[in-house]
Design an enzyme around this catalytic site. Structure first.
Site, PDB file in Angstrom:
ATOM      1  N   LYS A   1       0.845  -1.210   0.000  1.00  0.00           N
ATOM      2  CA  LYS A   1       0.000   0.000   0.000  1.00  0.00           C
ATOM      3  C   LYS A   1       0.867   1.243   0.000  1.00  0.00           C
ATOM      4  CE  LYS A   1      -3.850  -2.199   2.331  1.00  0.00           C
ATOM      5  NZ  LYS A   1      -4.327  -2.695   3.608  1.00  0.00           N
TER       6      LYS A   1
ATOM      7  N   GLN B   1      -4.965  -1.463   9.546  1.00  0.00           N
ATOM      8  CA  GLN B   1      -4.873  -2.819   8.983  1.00  0.00           C
ATOM      9  C   GLN B   1      -5.510  -3.830   9.936  1.00  0.00           C
ATOM     10  OE1 GLN B   1      -3.738  -3.501   5.909  1.00  0.00           O
ATOM     11  NE2 GLN B   1      -4.016  -5.704   6.125  1.00  0.00           N
TER      12      GLN B   1
ATOM     13  N   ASP C   1     -11.478   2.744   3.879  1.00  0.00           N
ATOM     14  CA  ASP C   1     -11.895   1.339   3.780  1.00  0.00           C
ATOM     15  C   ASP C   1     -13.412   1.223   3.586  1.00  0.00           C
ATOM     16  OD1 ASP C   1      -9.970  -0.718   3.932  1.00  0.00           O
ATOM     17  OD2 ASP C   1      -9.608  -0.328   6.063  1.00  0.00           O
TER      18      ASP C   1
HETATM   19  N1  GUN Z   1      -6.912  -6.743   6.083  1.00  0.00           N
HETATM   20  C1  GUN Z   1      -7.136  -7.498   4.970  1.00  0.00           C
HETATM   21  N2  GUN Z   1      -7.819  -6.781   4.059  1.00  0.00           N
HETATM   22  C2  GUN Z   1      -8.020  -5.557   4.591  1.00  0.00           C
HETATM   23  C3  GUN Z   1      -8.656  -4.377   4.102  1.00  0.00           C
HETATM   24  O1  GUN Z   1      -9.194  -4.305   2.990  1.00  0.00           O
HETATM   25  N3  GUN Z   1      -8.644  -3.321   4.960  1.00  0.00           N
HETATM   26  C4  GUN Z   1      -8.080  -3.371   6.180  1.00  0.00           C
HETATM   27  N4  GUN Z   1      -8.132  -2.282   6.938  1.00  0.00           N
HETATM   28  N5  GUN Z   1      -7.488  -4.454   6.658  1.00  0.00           N
HETATM   29  C5  GUN Z   1      -7.460  -5.538   5.864  1.00  0.00           C
END
Ligand code: GUN
Length: 313
Positions: free
Chosen positions: A53, A97, A120
């Site tokens: 990311k 996350q 998100d």
């Molecule tokens: N962990 C796995 N996929 C995601 C996601 O799309 N967003 C977040 N915040 N954590 C994750």
């Protein structure tokens, strides 16, 4: 044999488009979108995602702020960091996350993120907005899946869609998006009777259950479009591992009209959509219009996404 929907190429196009738009708002408005990513602990898969990311955020010309916290960080300390990010004008998107360590209440943390920085789309207000078809922030994986569907099929109105899986992160928001597109939507789950029969009626199959190769080729209606959201690591006979989706790709590809592969399908779209959401919120928070690309085909990806987000049933 089905058309393979190339998520890698699609996401590269989208990220290119986002980068060009970021450049325009930097030049014209001195605005640089900023994404803060918070990681608590050292889960290896999460570390890989967070690194990816950060890299793609910088490649799109945005600022990336990474906060790596010790696994023993208290909930209060995490909430204090989120409060600080909520009030930081250089931060337009906040992603914590998941999963978080057991001693932290995930829901409390997600709902402490400012609704307008919740890139998100997991905050209760954004969930609610999506469910009534109002403007909000759409979760990245369902948004990426819908973009690929619309790119391949055009207007989805009247189509029968089945979403296999009812998670809050994918299944439920995916169903809400498809309903907004005027599909007839079935949400299937572990208690669904005759799952193969339900799938066989669908023009669109979204597999998001997290079970390796569960959806078989003879569950698919000939010509249907299959979007495989699953990413499962399984062991080969020789002890090595490989990634597979929730769909048995070989048999499904013989019947489907189009299908996303794993890897290289939905996966790459998720981060591209995160960047899209961050740019969108940077613009919204600063009352700047998202630039429209001149000279591009009118239905460029970005405009398709904007229509998806703002259209009302
Ligand atoms: N962990 C796995 N996929 C995601 C996601 O799309 N967003 C977040 N915040 N954590 C994750």
């Amino acid at each position: 044999m089905a058309t393979i929907i190339d998520g890698k190429a699609f996401s590269a196009n989208l990220r290119g488009e986002i980068a060009r738009k970021v450049e325009i708002i930097k030049q014209n408005h001195s605005l640089t979108p900023g994404l803060a990513v918070v990681l608590v602990g050292e889960d290896p898969a999460s570390q890989v995602y967070v690194r990816s990311k950060g890299k793609q955020t910088v490649e799109a010309g945005m600022n990336s702020y990474e906060h790596k916290l010790d696994v023993s960080t208290s909930q209060d300390d995490l909430l204090a960091l989120i409060d600080q990010l909520n009030n930081d004008p250089d931060v337009h998107g906040i992603l914590v996350q998941l999963p978080l360590p057991d001693h932290i209440d995930e829901e409390a943390v997600i709902n402490s993120i400012s609704v307008d920085k919740d890139v998100d789309g997991f905050h209760l207000s954004n969930v609610g907005r999506l469910s009534i078809g109002a403007d909000g922030i759409v979760p990245c994986t369902p948004l990426g899946s819908l973009m690929m569907l619309k790119d391949h099929l055009g207007d989805l109105s009247g189509m029968k869609a089945i979403v296999v899986g009812r998670s809050n992160i994918v299944g439920k928001p995916m169903a809400a998006l498809l309903l907004k597109e005027s599909c007839t939507v079935t949400i299937a789950h572990s208690r669904t009777r005759d799952l193969p029969g339900e799938c066989r009626q669908a023009d669109i199959v979204i597999a998001a259950v997290g079970r390796p190769e569960m959806v078989k080729g003879d569950w698919i209606k000939p010509g249907a479009t299959v979007i495989d959201v699953g990413i499962n690591r399984i062991e080969n006979e020789d002890g090595t591992t490989r990634l597979v989706g929730d769909v048995e790709f070989g048999s499904a590809a013989e019947v489907a009209g189009a299908i996303t592969p794993v890897p290289g399908g939905v996966g790459p779209m998720t981060i591209a959509c995160l960047l899209h959401n961050t740019l969108q919120q940077a613009c919204r928070l600063n009352h700047v219009e998202i630039p429209v690309e001149r000279g591009l085909h009118q239905s460029s990806l970005f405009e398709v996404v904007s229509v998806i987000i703002s259209s009302h049933v």
